[in-house]
Scaffold this active site. Structure first.
Site, short mmCIF file in Angstrom:
data_model
loop_
_atom_site.label_atom_id
_atom_site.label_comp_id
_atom_site.label_asym_id
_atom_site.label_seq_id
_atom_site.Cartn_x
_atom_site.Cartn_y
_atom_site.Cartn_z
CG HIS A 313 -2.04 0.96 1.13
ND1 HIS A 313 -1.93 2.28 1.44
CD2 HIS A 313 -3.31 0.77 0.71
CE1 HIS A 313 -3.09 2.88 1.22
NE2 HIS A 313 -3.94 1.98 0.77
CG ASP A 371 -8.69 -3.72 -2.41
OD1 ASP A 371 -9.83 -3.58 -1.95
OD2 ASP A 371 -8.04 -2.81 -2.93
N1 ACO Z 1 4.33 -7.44 -4.87
C1 ACO Z 1 5.69 -7.46 -4.96
N2 ACO Z 1 6.50 -6.43 -4.68
C2 ACO Z 1 5.91 -5.29 -4.31
C3 ACO Z 1 4.51 -5.17 -4.18
C4 ACO Z 1 3.71 -6.30 -4.48
N3 ACO Z 1 2.39 -6.25 -4.38
N4 ACO Z 1 4.20 -3.91 -3.78
C5 ACO Z 1 5.37 -3.26 -3.67
N5 ACO Z 1 6.40 -4.09 -3.98
C6 ACO Z 1 7.82 -3.77 -3.89
C7 ACO Z 1 8.26 -2.85 -5.01
O1 ACO Z 1 8.69 -3.58 -6.14
C8 ACO Z 1 9.39 -2.09 -4.33
O2 ACO Z 1 10.50 -2.93 -4.29
P1 ACO Z 1 12.00 -2.29 -4.38
O3 ACO Z 1 12.11 -1.37 -3.19
O4 ACO Z 1 12.89 -3.46 -4.33
O5 ACO Z 1 12.05 -1.56 -5.69
C9 ACO Z 1 8.90 -1.94 -2.91
O6 ACO Z 1 8.03 -3.06 -2.68
C10 ACO Z 1 8.17 -0.65 -2.62
O7 ACO Z 1 7.10 -0.57 -3.51
P2 ACO Z 1 6.59 0.74 -4.22
O8 ACO Z 1 6.18 0.41 -5.63
O9 ACO Z 1 7.54 1.87 -3.99
O10 ACO Z 1 5.30 1.04 -3.38
P3 ACO Z 1 4.22 2.05 -3.78
O11 ACO Z 1 3.83 2.71 -2.52
O12 ACO Z 1 4.59 2.92 -4.92
O13 ACO Z 1 3.06 1.08 -4.34
C11 ACO Z 1 1.11 -0.19 -4.52
C12 ACO Z 1 1.94 0.73 -3.65
C13 ACO Z 1 0.83 0.45 -5.91
C14 ACO Z 1 -0.24 -0.44 -3.85
C15 ACO Z 1 1.88 -1.52 -4.72
O14 ACO Z 1 2.18 -2.08 -3.46
C16 ACO Z 1 1.12 -2.51 -5.58
O15 ACO Z 1 1.15 -2.43 -6.81
N6 ACO Z 1 0.42 -3.52 -4.94
C17 ACO Z 1 -0.36 -4.47 -5.64
C18 ACO Z 1 -1.67 -3.85 -6.10
C19 ACO Z 1 -2.62 -3.65 -4.94
O16 ACO Z 1 -2.89 -4.56 -4.17
N7 ACO Z 1 -3.18 -2.43 -4.87
C20 ACO Z 1 -4.19 -2.10 -3.84
C21 ACO Z 1 -3.84 -0.88 -3.13
S1 ACO Z 1 -4.98 -0.68 -1.82
C22 ACO Z 1 -6.30 0.14 -2.46
O17 ACO Z 1 -6.32 0.73 -3.49
C23 ACO Z 1 -7.52 0.05 -1.61
#
Ligand code: ACO
Length: 436
Positions: A313, A371
């Site tokens: 998140h 979710d």
């Molecule tokens: N699976 C694997 N790796 C992940 C995931 C994931 N779901 N989420 C984040 N990471 C990793 C990233 O690759 C990054 O790794 P790094 O530091 O080695 O490069 C690190 O964790 C940090 O992630 P960011 O992308 O910087 O996190 P950000 O805050 O930008 O993204 C997001 C948040 C978009 C929700 C992301 O976690 C994601 O895409 N999750 C899956 C989709 C999801 O479940 N979305 C629901 C959000 S909740 C809502 O809308 C109610």
């Protein structure tokens, strides 16, 4: 906003004059540095793609502490609201600032209930869609189309219009989502039945047919109501910011909420529960629990482009408090329906277990988000996966409206207009076609 005694000083290494910037304190949470005069005084903009450090407004509605895993609606912890209130109480709270007393509660329930039907003409509008259209495509259209049906509630600057638009939107969203479902299933629409609860009425409109009524199961009714409460607002997320930006032009509330629906559709936002279930089904089809390890390796491989949907998140870097509540509901529903041993749900629990222990996820503070569990609950209830995001939109509508109304009522409100760092071509001349 309360000014702080501390000021920020912005200085430049080229000797240009420095600038003092006021700082404001919120009730809780980080202070903000006021940069509104920055451009006028320095000729410079700030640069913050994705708004990682930018507050776009001040708000009294929702507070999140992502590090602590805390969520408050109007100051009340989500854990208390989820246990002591229903969704319509929560709507009242978000819209008007406090929980209703008994007579306010009855009045609000009655007002919402009086508006659950939609103009009969909406059916003909719906007929223009393909039967296999995605429900979010339909919802974007239907919500926007409300502005063509309810002309007496389209003036965003008129508080009475805003009030009636709010009630209409909250009341009609379940009817519209159920109509979108019935249309795709080729079944007749079910009219709302106003002696049922908000969640119970929605379930009946979804699952009853004219030849067979639907008996509402109280465990499932409560679970759905909880999904609605947990998704009701989440401060300045992508769809809420979209609604504010769209509404800031003075457009009508239905159009602004339709913009929120469109934004919510994306898989990084509201589309995550659908994406999560699709992911589970894909793993299941490719070997199920036995293949979880292999799938997790792909998730950890940056080159694979695979993410564990339903995890992570932008704000919560601790367990999402909504996910904790939804996890509890998830187990209640699976038990009630005797689905504890369903292979897909066992797979989900296995993924959750591995991710909570795996270094990759632990180090990055990636926890299951709401979710992850709400998708499982909805599937168990029998809601088609494609409809999940539409249900999120139904629940979030009140948050969007509360935020929109707060913005319009704010004397400092202006049309939203971000600026940019231009890195394209400098001015150049158009050459004749033969010379290009
Ligand atoms: N699976 C694997 N790796 C992940 C995931 C994931 N779901 N989420 C984040 N990471 C990793 C990233 O690759 C990054 O790794 P790094 O530091 O080695 O490069 C690190 O964790 C940090 O992630 P960011 O992308 O910087 O996190 P950000 O805050 O930008 O993204 C997001 C948040 C978009 C929700 C992301 O976690 C994601 O895409 N999750 C899956 C989709 C999801 O479940 N979305 C629901 C959000 S909740 C809502 O809308 C109610």
């Amino acid at each position: 906003m309360t000014p702080s005694d501390v000021k920020a000083t912005l200085s430049f290494s080229d000797g240009s004059a420095s600038m003092d910037l006021p700082i404001y304190k919120g009730t809780i949470g980080p202070d903000v540095i006021d940069i509104r005069k920055l451009y006028a005084q320095t000729g410079k903009f700030t640069y913050d793609p994705g708004f990682l450090s930018t507050s776009s407004c001040n708000s009294t509605i929702t507070y999140i502490d992502g590090d602590k895993g805390e969520l408050l609606y109007r100051g009340y912890p989500i854990e208390q609201l989820a246990v002591n209130c229903d969704y319509l109480d929560t709507c009242y709270l978000l819209l008007y600032g406090d929980l209703p007393n008994e007579s306010q509660r009855q009045d609000f329930h009655a007002r919402v209930t009086n508006h659950t039907m939609v103009n009969e003409q909406m059916q003909f509008f719906l007929r223009g869609f393909r039967r296999d259209a995605h429900p979010m495509a339909i919802m974007t259209g239907l919500v926007g189309a409300l502005s063509a049906f309810y002309h007496d509630s389209t003036d965003i600057n008129n508080p009475q219009h805003r009030e009636i638009a709010a009630i209409r939107l909250i009341a009609k969203m379940p009817t519209l989502v159920a109509m979108a479902y019935k249309y795709s299933a080729g079944q007749p629409y079910m009219y709302p039945k106003n002696d049922l609860s908000y969640a119970g009425n929605f379930m009946r409109m979804m699952f009853a047919t004219p030849c067979e009524d639907y008996k509402v199961n109280p465990v499932i009714e409560r679970a759905l109501d909880r999904i609605f409460i947990l998704h009701a607002d989440h401060e300045q997320n992508a769809s809420t910011s979209t609604v504010r930006l769209c509404g800031s032009s003075g457009t009508n509330p239905f159009a602004a909420i339709a913009a929120g629906v469109a934004c919510l559709w994306g898989p990084a936002h509201g589309g995550a529960n659908e994406a999560c279930l699709n992911m589970l089904e894909e793993i299941q089809a490719n070997g199920g629990v036995a293949k979880v390890g292999e799938f997790m390796e792909k998730v950890k491989d940056k080159n694979s482009g695979v993410k564990l949907m339903g995890f992570g998140h932008r704000v919560y870097k601790n367990y999402d408090p909504r996910a904790k509540l939804m996890r509890e509901t998830c187990h209640e529903v699976l038990n009630e329906l005797g689905l504890q041993n369903d292979p897909l749900f066992k797979l989900a629990m296995e993924l959750e277990k591995i991710a909570l222990e795996d270094d990759y996820f632990v180090a990055r503070k990636l926890y299951p988000n709401v979710d992850f569990y709400s998708g499982i609950v909805q599937r168990a209830i029998g809601i088609p996966v494609q409809l999940f995001t539409a249900i999120f939109a139904l629940a979030r509508t009140v948050g969007w409206i509360a935020q929109l109304n707060e913005m319009i009522a704010d004397p400092e409100y202006k049309i939203g207009r971000p600026r940019q760092l231009y890195v394209g071509a400098a001015q150049r001349d158009v050459k004749p076609l033969s010379e290009r």
